[in-house]
Design an enzyme around this catalytic site. Structure first.
Site, short mmCIF file in Angstrom:
data_model
loop_
_atom_site.label_atom_id
_atom_site.label_comp_id
_atom_site.label_asym_id
_atom_site.label_seq_id
_atom_site.Cartn_x
_atom_site.Cartn_y
_atom_site.Cartn_z
CB THR A 7 71.20 122.35 -40.51
OG1 THR A 7 69.97 121.64 -40.40
CG2 THR A 7 71.34 122.89 -41.92
N GLY A 11 65.46 120.43 -45.90
CA GLY A 11 64.67 121.61 -46.23
C GLY A 11 65.44 122.89 -45.96
CE LYS A 12 65.76 124.35 -39.58
NZ LYS A 12 66.28 124.33 -38.20
CG ASP A 70 67.37 126.28 -32.67
OD1 ASP A 70 67.40 125.10 -33.06
OD2 ASP A 70 66.76 126.63 -31.64
#
Length: 197
Positions: A7, A11-12, A70
């Site tokens: 990713t 934020g992730k 996801d």
């Protein structure tokens, strides 16, 4: 063993780094640069696996695990929207705010000031010893007026079950305890530890 995140969502990346402080956690872009990955699965699990497998195959290195998430929000009253299209609900390249605004507009168009909703997180782990997927959920409801500036995505309109504040208003420590991603990561951690041996 290095954990590579499939990713580029800041934020992730931040959430994963906080949860795996004892490991080296690197977003795939640090090694591969921009990489176009077509998320054409029908479920969160399929899309998570597509991302993790694509990055793992592109890196082709020993001693790595690729972890992908996801996730998204589902509002049953809106026929399950946005679901797997949460990150691109307002179109390809849409901002978090664009997506949030579209969901608010849909709620208002249906005459809803709030509606039951839930977040889903599917985490895929891909390594030399196989592919694994786990899930976590967080239930609550969405409101048609954003509140708070914390979190990202749809957090300012999502109120978790048992709380009066949105995720945008709640203390980040509380969010980490109850989030769909944290629940999925709790299930992913033993798998990652096993694969690191």
């Amino acid at each position: 063993m290095q954990i590579i995140l499939a990713t580029s969502n800041k934020g992730k990346v931040r959430e994963f780094q906080e949860l795996f402080r004892e490991d080296t956690v690197i977003p795939f872009t640090e090694w591969l640069g921009p990489l176009s990955i077509e998320e054409n699965g029908d479920t969160f699990a399929q899309n998570a696996l597509i991302k993790a497998r694509t990055v793992f195959d592109a890196l082709d290195r020993e001693g790595i695990l690729v972890v992908s998430d996801d996730s998204g929000i589902t509002v049953p009253a809106l026929n399950g929207e946005p679901g797997i299209f949460s990150a691109r609900y307002a179109g390809i390249g849409a901002s978090d705010r664009d997506n949030l605004d579209k969901l608010v507009a849909k709620l208002r168009a249906e005459g809803l000031s709030e509606a039951p909703a839930y977040y889903t997180a599917a985490i895929a782990i891909v390594g030399p010893r196989g592919d694994y997927v786990v899930h976590g959920w967080m239930h609550g409801h969405v409101v048609d007026t954003p509140r708070g500036h914390g979190g990202f995505g749809y957090d300012p309109i999502f109120v978790p079950e048992g709380y009066d504040q949105t995720l945008g208003e709640l203390d980040p420590a509380i969010k980490r305890q109850i989030s769909h991603r944290s629940k999925a990561l709790d299930l992913a951690k033993p798998i990652i530890e096993m694969l690191k041996r």
